[in-house]
Design a protein around this motif. Structure first.
Motif, PDB file in Angstrom:
ATOM      1  N   LEU A   2     -23.430  53.931 -11.561  1.00  0.00           N
ATOM      2  CA  LEU A   2     -22.236  53.342 -11.360  1.00  0.00           C
ATOM      3  C   LEU A   2     -21.486  53.244 -12.869  1.00  0.00           C
ATOM      4  CD1 LEU A   2     -23.200  50.585  -9.028  1.00  0.00           C
ATOM      5  CD2 LEU A   2     -21.765  52.546  -8.567  1.00  0.00           C
ATOM      6  N   GLY A   3     -22.344  52.795 -13.970  1.00  0.00           N
ATOM      7  CA  GLY A   3     -21.559  52.951 -15.122  1.00  0.00           C
ATOM      8  C   GLY A   3     -21.107  54.218 -15.707  1.00  0.00           C
ATOM      9  N   LEU A   4     -21.882  55.079 -15.308  1.00  0.00           N
ATOM     10  CA  LEU A   4     -21.257  56.672 -15.863  1.00  0.00           C
ATOM     11  C   LEU A   4     -20.083  56.975 -15.072  1.00  0.00           C
ATOM     12  CD1 LEU A   4     -24.688  58.404 -16.131  1.00  0.00           C
ATOM     13  CD2 LEU A   4     -23.135  58.232 -17.988  1.00  0.00           C
ATOM     14  N   LEU A   5     -19.977  56.811 -13.707  1.00  0.00           N
ATOM     15  CA  LEU A   5     -18.862  57.074 -12.768  1.00  0.00           C
ATOM     16  C   LEU A   5     -17.926  56.472 -13.453  1.00  0.00           C
ATOM     17  CD1 LEU A   5     -20.562  57.410  -9.432  1.00  0.00           C
ATOM     18  CD2 LEU A   5     -19.838  59.219 -11.004  1.00  0.00           C
ATOM     19  N   HIS A   6     -17.986  54.804 -13.692  1.00  0.00           N
ATOM     20  CA  HIS A   6     -16.858  54.032 -13.920  1.00  0.00           C
ATOM     21  C   HIS A   6     -16.401  54.492 -15.370  1.00  0.00           C
ATOM     22  CE1 HIS A   6     -15.145  50.016 -13.472  1.00  0.00           C
ATOM     23  NE2 HIS A   6     -14.743  50.550 -14.425  1.00  0.00           N
ATOM     24  N   ALA A   7     -17.106  54.860 -16.292  1.00  0.00           N
ATOM     25  CA  ALA A   7     -16.810  55.200 -17.594  1.00  0.00           C
ATOM     26  C   ALA A   7     -16.047  56.506 -17.500  1.00  0.00           C
ATOM     27  CB  ALA A   7     -17.787  54.982 -18.836  1.00  0.00           C
ATOM     28  N   VAL A   8     -16.579  57.475 -16.765  1.00  0.00           N
ATOM     29  CA  VAL A   8     -15.997  58.781 -16.897  1.00  0.00           C
ATOM     30  C   VAL A   8     -14.692  58.864 -16.217  1.00  0.00           C
ATOM     31  CG1 VAL A   8     -16.161  61.024 -16.082  1.00  0.00           C
ATOM     32  CG2 VAL A   8     -18.237  60.089 -17.150  1.00  0.00           C
ATOM     33  N   THR A   9     -14.558  58.342 -15.039  1.00  0.00           N
ATOM     34  CA  THR A   9     -13.299  58.165 -14.254  1.00  0.00           C
ATOM     35  C   THR A   9     -12.349  57.628 -15.026  1.00  0.00           C
ATOM     36  OG1 THR A   9     -14.004  56.467 -12.985  1.00  0.00           O
ATOM     37  CG2 THR A   9     -14.308  58.592 -12.102  1.00  0.00           C
ATOM     38  N   ALA A  10     -12.429  56.298 -15.510  1.00  0.00           N
ATOM     39  CA  ALA A  10     -11.698  55.556 -16.421  1.00  0.00           C
ATOM     40  C   ALA A  10     -10.854  56.403 -17.455  1.00  0.00           C
ATOM     41  CB  ALA A  10     -12.122  54.412 -16.940  1.00  0.00           C
ATOM     42  N   ARG A  11     -11.766  57.163 -18.313  1.00  0.00           N
ATOM     43  CA  ARG A  11     -11.413  58.010 -19.320  1.00  0.00           C
ATOM     44  C   ARG A  11     -10.716  59.279 -18.785  1.00  0.00           C
ATOM     45  NH1 ARG A  11     -10.729  58.755 -25.033  1.00  0.00           N
ATOM     46  NH2 ARG A  11     -11.222  60.866 -25.485  1.00  0.00           N
ATOM     47  N   ALA A  12     -10.804  59.775 -17.750  1.00  0.00           N
ATOM     48  CA  ALA A  12     -10.159  60.897 -17.307  1.00  0.00           C
ATOM     49  C   ALA A  12      -8.890  60.484 -16.728  1.00  0.00           C
ATOM     50  CB  ALA A  12     -10.798  61.627 -15.862  1.00  0.00           C
ATOM     51  N   ALA A  13      -8.750  59.108 -16.559  1.00  0.00           N
ATOM     52  CA  ALA A  13      -7.280  58.655 -15.796  1.00  0.00           C
ATOM     53  C   ALA A  13      -6.254  58.222 -16.887  1.00  0.00           C
ATOM     54  CB  ALA A  13      -7.506  57.157 -15.069  1.00  0.00           C
ATOM     55  N   GLY A  14      -6.544  58.244 -18.063  1.00  0.00           N
ATOM     56  CA  GLY A  14      -5.585  58.068 -19.318  1.00  0.00           C
ATOM     57  C   GLY A  14      -5.193  56.846 -19.263  1.00  0.00           C
ATOM     58  N   ALA A  15      -3.730  56.500 -19.328  1.00  0.00           N
ATOM     59  CA  ALA A  15      -3.183  55.289 -19.555  1.00  0.00           C
ATOM     60  C   ALA A  15      -3.546  54.379 -18.329  1.00  0.00           C
ATOM     61  CB  ALA A  15      -1.832  55.505 -19.578  1.00  0.00           C
ATOM     62  N   PRO A  16      -3.310  55.104 -17.003  1.00  0.00           N
ATOM     63  CA  PRO A  16      -3.605  54.248 -15.788  1.00  0.00           C
ATOM     64  C   PRO A  16      -5.217  53.582 -15.863  1.00  0.00           C
ATOM     65  CG  PRO A  16      -2.353  55.994 -15.122  1.00  0.00           C
ATOM     66  CD  PRO A  16      -2.808  56.165 -16.685  1.00  0.00           C
ATOM     67  N   GLY A  17      -5.937  54.432 -16.595  1.00  0.00           N
ATOM     68  CA  GLY A  17      -7.495  53.982 -16.599  1.00  0.00           C
ATOM     69  C   GLY A  17      -7.791  52.708 -17.311  1.00  0.00           C
ATOM     70  N   LEU A  18      -6.787  52.180 -18.065  1.00  0.00           N
ATOM     71  CA  LEU A  18      -7.046  50.932 -18.638  1.00  0.00           C
ATOM     72  C   LEU A  18      -7.441  49.721 -17.780  1.00  0.00           C
ATOM     73  CD1 LEU A  18      -4.149  51.036 -21.414  1.00  0.00           C
ATOM     74  CD2 LEU A  18      -6.504  51.318 -21.820  1.00  0.00           C
ATOM     75  N   ALA A  19      -6.396  49.631 -16.490  1.00  0.00           N
ATOM     76  CA  ALA A  19      -6.931  48.482 -15.652  1.00  0.00           C
ATOM     77  C   ALA A  19      -8.247  48.878 -15.070  1.00  0.00           C
ATOM     78  CB  ALA A  19      -5.785  48.531 -14.741  1.00  0.00           C
ATOM     79  N   TRP A  20      -8.493  50.102 -14.758  1.00  0.00           N
ATOM     80  CA  TRP A  20      -9.636  50.383 -14.099  1.00  0.00           C
ATOM     81  C   TRP A  20     -10.928  50.097 -14.958  1.00  0.00           C
ATOM     82  CZ3 TRP A  20     -12.677  50.602 -10.540  1.00  0.00           C
ATOM     83  CH2 TRP A  20     -13.848  51.564 -10.174  1.00  0.00           C
ATOM     84  N   ARG A  21     -10.883  50.460 -16.391  1.00  0.00           N
ATOM     85  CA  ARG A  21     -11.706  50.196 -17.334  1.00  0.00           C
ATOM     86  C   ARG A  21     -11.980  48.831 -17.306  1.00  0.00           C
ATOM     87  NH1 ARG A  21     -11.528  52.661 -23.259  1.00  0.00           N
ATOM     88  NH2 ARG A  21     -11.446  54.511 -21.793  1.00  0.00           N
ATOM     89  N   ALA A  22     -11.013  47.831 -17.249  1.00  0.00           N
ATOM     90  CA  ALA A  22     -10.844  46.522 -17.231  1.00  0.00           C
ATOM     91  C   ALA A  22     -11.742  45.807 -16.182  1.00  0.00           C
ATOM     92  CB  ALA A  22      -9.679  45.682 -17.564  1.00  0.00           C
ATOM     93  N   ALA A  23     -11.524  46.430 -15.151  1.00  0.00           N
ATOM     94  CA  ALA A  23     -12.252  46.169 -13.824  1.00  0.00           C
ATOM     95  C   ALA A  23     -13.813  45.860 -13.975  1.00  0.00           C
ATOM     96  CB  ALA A  23     -11.946  47.040 -12.726  1.00  0.00           C
TER      97      ALA A  23
END
Length: 528
Positions: free
Chosen positions: A341-362
């Motif tokens: 889960l941690g790997l998927l979360h970090a990788v998808t947040a990184r790939a999302a760019g600016a919108p990934g900030l909210a996803w990373r904060a989740a």
């Protein structure tokens, strides 16, 4: 398309295991109608809420007053054993809460090193708030010290030299130059300290007693002993609102206290003169008294029970063997799930760019929501599944996987882009680029995140109390059972089990992330 499917896995996990239970608790509290405000009209419940806030705030003040001078000594002076001291700051981060509570009792309890002489003098600390505050400091002082050391290493040597050349005293140079650079780091650490103390359960349960119990302990008591789910839901809602407000206020404050970029740090110097050597000795003594003595007390008291008491019988007891097996089994399964889960979360947040900030904060949601709140929410939301192994392991993983996501996310932010681009130019598929280029570069961060996740899963206590079956006895629940029995033999058994759990957590940490392989400074972790 594939990226969206990968992101859906951790998103669904967070929604089902964190967001949905929180919403269920909010609905439970809202269903009470006027009762939602009745907490403040009840003297007892209001006292629990105010004391929970007060003990967290007092711990923050004490940690800042002690931690900043200690951090300054470690950051500015070079001395023999400095690297060892910095490495020992890791120990409280990986010690389960029940082990820390036993260490405090081994020092200050009625039969402790310092508590026994005080008891003979008529001073009993067991019915005072000082044991809980000391336990909070044990867990959190090293966090502030580590953050302070890292912050002071970001202070510009050029600016400090300019201030001194203009006639500023050392104190004025610190206040006008060093403090603005240090403040954001300390605010970050103090925010975590407040949330840990406010939402803490194990320490408050063992050290707070009936008089100084916190909000989390009261919620557990209402659910487990009185079946007052409605009242417990109201308290949980208030806990969520208060901890969420603190986290939000911190986010605003951190943005205003933006730290500068990379600078040339001040060089460390060796202490000169008797005054500086005395200050160094005092700093190391304070660190040892707060952060190392509880662990040393557990080790010595447990060894004493093993040699002259019934400690060996405790280790050979079938209950202990069952608890040890369950602890390893649950933690192992939770670690695998948390890593994925941690790997998927970090990788998808990184790939999302600016919108990934909210996803990373989740990924920080499990840090804001206390384990008791998570367990209680799951109990209300999935009553038919509370005795399932999957839900228990999933709850463990929920509290552990943010460590992996946070560590991997930070490592991905620091990676240069050209190695992956070169591999893609040569025809490598995205999966092959990740496996052959990216993963080897972030592997140290992955190990570090997995180590903290493993230590968290091994020492998890609150979730086990709510969601575990009797046959799913773990070391933490067995320690709690031993502490609930009267007599010196039960305390000795709890100490032996605590030593076993502490060694297990340290072994897992060191096996996953060996010290000689750590290439980056230890980041501030997050206890539940």
């Amino acid at each position: 398309m594939a990226r969206g499917l990968l992101a859906a896995i951790p998103l669904s996990f967070l929604a089902l295991l964190a967001a949905a239970p929180v919403l269920r608790l909010l609905a439970e509290g809202w269903a009470q109608g006027p009762g939602l405000m009745s907490v403040w009209a009840d003297d007892f419940l209001r006292g629990r809420l105010l004391w929970s806030l007060a003990q967290a705030a007092i711990t923050c003040v004490l940690a800042l007053c002690l931690g900043l001078p200690l951090a300054w000594v470690l950051a500015r002076w070079e001395f023999a054993g400095r690297s060892l001291v910095l490495r020992l700051l890791m120990l409280p981060f990986v010690v389960p809460t029940l082990v820390a509570a036993l260490g405090v009792l081994a020092l200050w309890g009625p039969r402790g090193w310092f508590g026994a002489p005080l008891a003979q003098m008529g001073i009993d600390l067991t019915d005072t708030p000082w044991l809980l505050l000391y336990g909070n400091l044990f867990f959190n002082l090293c966090l502030v010290v580590r953050a302070g050391v890292d912050a002071l290493e970001q202070v510009s040597a050029t600016r400090v030299a300019a201030a001194r050349s203009l006639g500023a005293t050392p104190w004025r140079a610190f206040w006008r130059v060093e403090w603005p650079a240090v403040a954001p780091w300390l605010m970050s650490a103090l925010c975590l300290v407040f949330l840990y103390c406010f939402a803490g359960f194990g320490l408050a349960l063992i050290l707070g007693g009936q008089r100084w119990a916190t909000l989390e302990v009261e919620i557990y008591t209402l659910v487990a002993h009185e079946l007052a789910l409605g009242q417990a839901g109201v308290l949980a809602v208030w806990g969520l609102l208060l901890s969420g407000s603190v986290a939000l206020a911190y986010a605003v404050l951190e943005r205003r206290l933006a730290a500068p970029g990379a600078v040339r740090p001040l060089p460390r110097v060796r202490p000169a003169g008797a005054a500086q050597r005395l200050a160094l000795a005092a700093a190391l003594t304070v660190l040892a008294m707060v952060c190392l003595l509880p662990l040393l007390a557990i080790v010595l008291r447990a060894l004493q029970a093993l040699v002259w008491g019934q400690g060996l019988a405790v280790l050979a007891d079938p209950q202990t063997l069952t608890a040890l097996g369950n602890t390893l089994r649950f933690a192992g399964m939770a670690l695998v799930l948390a890593t994925v889960l941690g790997l998927l979360h970090a990788v998808t947040a990184r790939a999302a760019g600016a919108p990934g900030l909210a996803w990373r904060a989740a990924a920080y949601l499990p840090f804001v929501v206390s384990p008791i709140t998570v367990a209680f929410g799951l109990l209300l939301l999935y009553p038919d599944a509370t005795a399932s192994l999957f839900l228990l392991v999933a709850a463990y993983a929920l509290l552990a996987y943010p460590f992996v996501a946070r560590s991997i996310g930070a490592a991905l932010d620091q990676l240069p882009a050209h190695p992956a681009q070169a591999a893609a130019t040569l025809g490598a598929s995205p999966w092959r680029v990740w496996w052959r280029v990216t993963l080897p570069m972030v592997r140290p961060a992955l190990r570090r995140g997995m180590a903290f996740a493993a230590a968290t899963a091994l020492g998890e206590f609150a979730v086990s109390l709510f969601l575990s079956r009797p046959e799913w006895l773990t070391l933490t629940t067995l320690i709690h059972q031993r502490l609930g029995r009267p007599g010196a033999a039960s305390l000795d058994a709890a100490l032996v089990l605590s030593l076993l759990l502490m060694l297990l957590a340290l072994a897992a940490f060191l096996l996953i992330d060996p010290p000689q392989r750590r290439s980056t400074p230890l980041t501030a972790p997050d206890h539940a």
